[in-house]
Scaffold this active site. Structure first.
Site, PDB file in Angstrom:
ATOM      1  N   GLU A 112       0.838  -1.200   0.000  1.00 26.49           N
ATOM      2  CA  GLU A 112       0.000   0.000   0.000  1.00 26.49           C
ATOM      3  C   GLU A 112       0.872   1.249   0.000  1.00 26.49           C
ATOM      4  O   GLU A 112       1.980   1.245   0.569  1.00 26.49           O
ATOM      5  CB  GLU A 112      -0.900   0.035   1.245  1.00 26.49           C
ATOM      6  N   LYS A 114       2.100   4.703   1.339  1.00 27.09           N
ATOM      7  CA  LYS A 114       2.119   5.288   2.696  1.00 27.09           C
ATOM      8  C   LYS A 114       1.832   6.785   2.559  1.00 27.09           C
ATOM      9  O   LYS A 114       2.699   7.565   2.181  1.00 27.09           O
ATOM     10  CB  LYS A 114       3.474   5.062   3.365  1.00 27.09           C
ATOM     11  N   ASP A 116       1.127  10.644   3.320  1.00 34.06           N
ATOM     12  CA  ASP A 116       1.718  11.605   4.252  1.00 34.06           C
ATOM     13  C   ASP A 116       0.609  12.504   4.779  1.00 34.06           C
ATOM     14  O   ASP A 116       0.364  13.599   4.282  1.00 34.06           O
ATOM     15  CB  ASP A 116       2.794  12.429   3.541  1.00 34.06           C
ATOM     16  N   TYR A 224      -7.945   2.260   4.968  1.00 33.30           N
ATOM     17  CA  TYR A 224      -7.039   1.155   4.652  1.00 33.30           C
ATOM     18  C   TYR A 224      -7.044  -0.012   5.638  1.00 33.30           C
ATOM     19  O   TYR A 224      -6.278  -0.961   5.459  1.00 33.30           O
ATOM     20  CB  TYR A 224      -5.606   1.660   4.479  1.00 33.30           C
ATOM     21  N   LYS A 311      10.384   3.772   3.839  1.00 32.46           N
ATOM     22  CA  LYS A 311      10.255   5.213   3.619  1.00 32.46           C
ATOM     23  C   LYS A 311      11.259   5.696   2.578  1.00 32.46           C
ATOM     24  O   LYS A 311      12.446   5.331   2.625  1.00 32.46           O
ATOM     25  CB  LYS A 311      10.439   5.971   4.936  1.00 32.46           C
ATOM     26  N   CYS A 405      12.257  48.733  -2.130  1.00 35.40           N
ATOM     27  CA  CYS A 405      11.405  47.911  -2.989  1.00 35.40           C
ATOM     28  C   CYS A 405      12.076  47.709  -4.347  1.00 35.40           C
ATOM     29  O   CYS A 405      12.462  48.699  -4.994  1.00 35.40           O
ATOM     30  CB  CYS A 405      10.044  48.563  -3.161  1.00 35.40           C
ATOM     31  N   CYS A 408       9.667  49.667  -7.062  1.00 38.37           N
ATOM     32  CA  CYS A 408       9.421  51.122  -7.103  1.00 38.37           C
ATOM     33  C   CYS A 408      10.439  51.935  -6.308  1.00 38.37           C
ATOM     34  O   CYS A 408      10.394  53.171  -6.329  1.00 38.37           O
ATOM     35  CB  CYS A 408       8.012  51.426  -6.599  1.00 38.37           C
ATOM     36  N   CYS A 423       6.545  46.634   1.113  1.00 32.53           N
ATOM     37  CA  CYS A 423       6.644  47.935   0.451  1.00 32.53           C
ATOM     38  C   CYS A 423       5.370  48.711   0.789  1.00 32.53           C
ATOM     39  O   CYS A 423       4.268  48.263   0.448  1.00 32.53           O
ATOM     40  CB  CYS A 423       6.777  47.761  -1.061  1.00 32.53           C
ATOM     41  N   CYS A 429       3.076  51.398  -6.515  1.00 29.08           N
ATOM     42  CA  CYS A 429       3.983  50.284  -6.800  1.00 29.08           C
ATOM     43  C   CYS A 429       3.290  49.359  -7.807  1.00 29.08           C
ATOM     44  O   CYS A 429       2.251  48.763  -7.489  1.00 29.08           O
ATOM     45  CB  CYS A 429       4.306  49.535  -5.512  1.00 29.08           C
TER      46      CYS A 429
END
Length: 671
Positions: A112, A114, A116, A224, A311, A405, A408, A423, A429
């Site tokens: 099966e 696995k 996460d 499962y 794993k 920034c 700008c 900013c 901007c």
């Protein structure tokens, strides 16, 4: 007639569940929000008239609404043990040899994926879902039943010929990659903390107190393992195929294999193919198939002896840092991005990696032309995990986060307690201007047909729009529109019609579309419902705003800052002139009684038997009125657990009567 209704309900359930899949899993919606909502309303009305035809997988059953003030701890009937795990093939062969010594060579494995995610154990009685418990410490977990009931793939009722009277079924709750990326992007533009990976997002979601909010975050679940007092089946494989017939979502990639060699082939196959899945997996689980053989093998104190998890290592690659660039979002947040020499990783070619903020650049001690290690494991977006300092040139210059920034030139600001630089030049901007307009037309906001992000960029570049309100003047510029590439008469007509139709969008959509920092879709709706119109919101002080359900000081200050800006007030006036809705259209509610007529209430805190919305509805249907804040005009404060101390202090100071949930109900029934 009833047969036709039953078929119609079945068709709507199938269609709406498919639309949910298209939106949340594939990230490719094929229907607009309005049309979806209308179909959902139609289904709900049919189910109300013909409850005998309601499907346990109906999307109408997954909207939530229950408030859980704290999660009850429940002991597992069957302990939720952890699996032994390994990262290498030899350990699997050793595992296989140990089993052969115990039971001989005549056995099979079920392989099966696995997942996460977050482990869950769900109890059913007479085919009906009655309880859902998290893993917890394996001996006991949290009761999250109300939240689990909102997950589309988990049926509330199952049917079949061979269903035990009572059983537990276990699985993994997870979030698809596309949904994770979209929701994380929404949090980022709102200035909220993003999640590192889908697992953390799913885990955080399942422990939220309001199940209606859980329902808005698309979770999925694979089941499962089946537990019953009396085994109905001889093998795990047989049980998986049977529960699939009962209506449970079982992963289609499970495989029954005859020996460890075939299992290793399965593991090798998914090591690369896993990256094509719409969800994250971090390994493969091997289980001995026969229940009799599982019982013979038994358990250690921590894990079953008949199962093991292999794993996969997180995918890593070495590459060169070419440069660091900085993206400016619609809220002014400046996000650094590492531009890399392209490198294959986890099934894709990685050219960029997120650097999150200035702290991350400092943590990595990044220098120009560094050799970096990029990882793509549980995190969907590649990230740099470390630098190979031994390969750094002696003359390499340190990467310094900019003070101005990049778009700008405005000096950046960083608020105390926040990791992100901003900013502040939101009115001039360019990416902030474009981003705000793109947000306004987006699906969750005004959902304007005929307009897309690229079109907005083109209009801004050609000086046809410079703000949201300019959208409603585009009809005056048809001749200029026709000169633009890929803009014919039909596309111009469709776009202008979409803009005109958007004037019918409800107030909460308009409010969300304004792009006020920290005001997401849910907060916009709360503000609109509580204060009814834009003028009340503009004039609301901090105390009034904080008194609204789920509005904290950060959101309240952001709202005040936005509407203290005269240019934003001028924008509202221009949009009013354009014909947009700036007040809630009240739906007349059927009165149950007038026992609370003339009385005003504020509701605060978390309650045992009702959500706050349910209590508000009960007050209003009995003639009472809900106020947004505490003042001398208030008759009653209805107080639950975890109520803000400032509200309680203010109510006490003004000598306002404070009612518990039960005292409110008594007031209604005894009046």
């Amino acid at each position: 007639m009833s047969h036709d209704v039953q078929i119609k309900i079945q068709e709507l359930v199938k269609e709406l569940n498919q639309h949910n899949y298209n939106y949340y899993v594939l990230a490719m919606p094929t229907i607009g929000d309005y049309e979806f909502d209308k179909k959902l309303e139609e289904l709900a009305e049919l189910e109300k008239q013909y409850p005998e035809f309601q499907d346990p997988n109906s999307p109408t059953l997954k909207v939530g609404g229950d408030i859980t003030k704290n999660f009850k701890t429940v002991k597992h009937k069957y302990p939720m043990l952890s699996l032994g795990n390994t990262y290498n093939e030899q350990d699997l062969r050793d595992f296989d040899e140990r089993i052969k010594k115990e039971i001989g060579s005549n056995f099979e494995y079920v392989c099966e994926l696995k997942f996460d995610g977050l482990s869950i154990s769900i109890t059913f009685e007479d085919g009906k879902l009655v309880q859902a418990i998290t893993r917890g410490d394996g001996v006991q977990g949290d009761d999250v039943t109300a939240n689990v009931k909102t997950i589309n793939k988990i049926p509330h009722q199952v049917y079949g010929d061979n269903i035990p009277k009572k059983f537990e079924i276990r699985g993994e709750i997870f979030m698809h990659k596309a949904a994770f990326e979209r929701l994380n992007q929404q949090r980022e533009v709102l200035g909220e903390q993003t999640y590192a990976n889908p697992r953390n997002f799913a885990s955080g979601t399942i422990k939220m107190q309001d199940s209606a909010e859980v329902a808005k975050r698309p979770l999925d679940c694979f089941l499962y393992f089946l537990y019953t007092d009396n085994h109905r089946f001889k093998t795990h494989w047989e049980s998986l195929n049977e529960v699939k017939k009962w209506g449970y979502n079982v992963c289609e990639h499970n495989q029954l294999v005859p020996n460890i060699e075939t299992a290793l082939e399965f593991i090798k196959y998914w090591e690369t193919e896993r990256f094509k899945l719409s969800y994250e997996i971090d390994g493969i689980v091997l289980k001995v198939n026969s229940y009799a053989q599982q019982n013979e093998l038994g358990f250690t104190a921590k894990s079953p002896k008949w199962a093991i998890a292999y794993k996969y290592k997180a995918a890593e690659a070495f590459t060169k840092l070419k440069s660091v660039t900085y993206q400016v979002g619609r809220t002014g947040a400046v996000t650094p991005v590492a531009n890399l020499t392209p490198v294959p990783l986890a099934g894709t070619i990685v050219k960029r990696a997120t650097l999150h903020n200035a702290n991350e650049i400092e943590r990595l001690d990044l220098h120009e032309d560094d050799t970096v290690i990029v990882e793509k494991g549980g995190e969907i977006i590649p990230k740099i995990i470390r630098v190979k300092e031994e390969l750094r040139s002696a003359h390499a210059q340190k990467i310094n986060y900019p003070t101005n920034c990049p778009e700008c030139g405005t000096p950046l600001i960083r608020k105390e307690g926040e990791a992100v630089h901003y900013c502040p030049n939101e009115e001039a901007c360019p990416p902030q201007i474009v981003g705000k307009i793109q947000h306004f037309i987006s699906r969750k906001a005004m959902n304007i047909d005929g307009l897309g992000d690229e079109t907005i960029e083109a209009f801004f570049k050609n000086k046809l729009i410079n703000n949201i309100q300019d959208l409603y003047q585009l009809h005056l510029h048809e001749d200029e529109l026709k000169k633009l590439e890929r803009f014919g008469e039909k596309s111009i007509y469709n776009m202008l019609k979409g803009i005109e139709d958007s004037k019918n969008k409800p107030f909460e959509k308009v409010l969300f579309g304004l792009g006020i920092r920290y005001v997401g879709e849910t907060v916009a709706k709360k503000l609109a419902l509580a204060l009814k119109n834009i003028d009340n919101i503009i004039n609301a002080d901090l105390d009034t705003l904080i008194a609204i359900d789920e509005i904290g000081i950060r959101i309240a200050e952001s709202v005040r800052t936005h509407f203290d800006n005269p240019k934003n007030i001028a924008q509202i006036e221009a949009l009013k002139q354009a014909g947009l809705h700036f007040e809630i259209i009240e739906v007349e509610k059927t009165a149950v009684s007038e026992v609370l007529a003339g009385k005003t209430f504020v509701i605060s805190g978390v309650f045992e038997n009702f959500s706050r919305d349910a209590l508000k509805e009960k007050i209003e249907e009995n003639g009472g009125k809900i106020l947004s804040g505490i003042s001398s005009k208030l008759d009653y404060l209805v107080a639950g657990d975890n109520m803000g101390p400032s509200k309680l202090e203010k109510a006490t100071k003004l000598k306002i009567p404070i009612l518990s949930e039960q005292e409110l109900l008594n007031l209604i029934t005894q009046s």
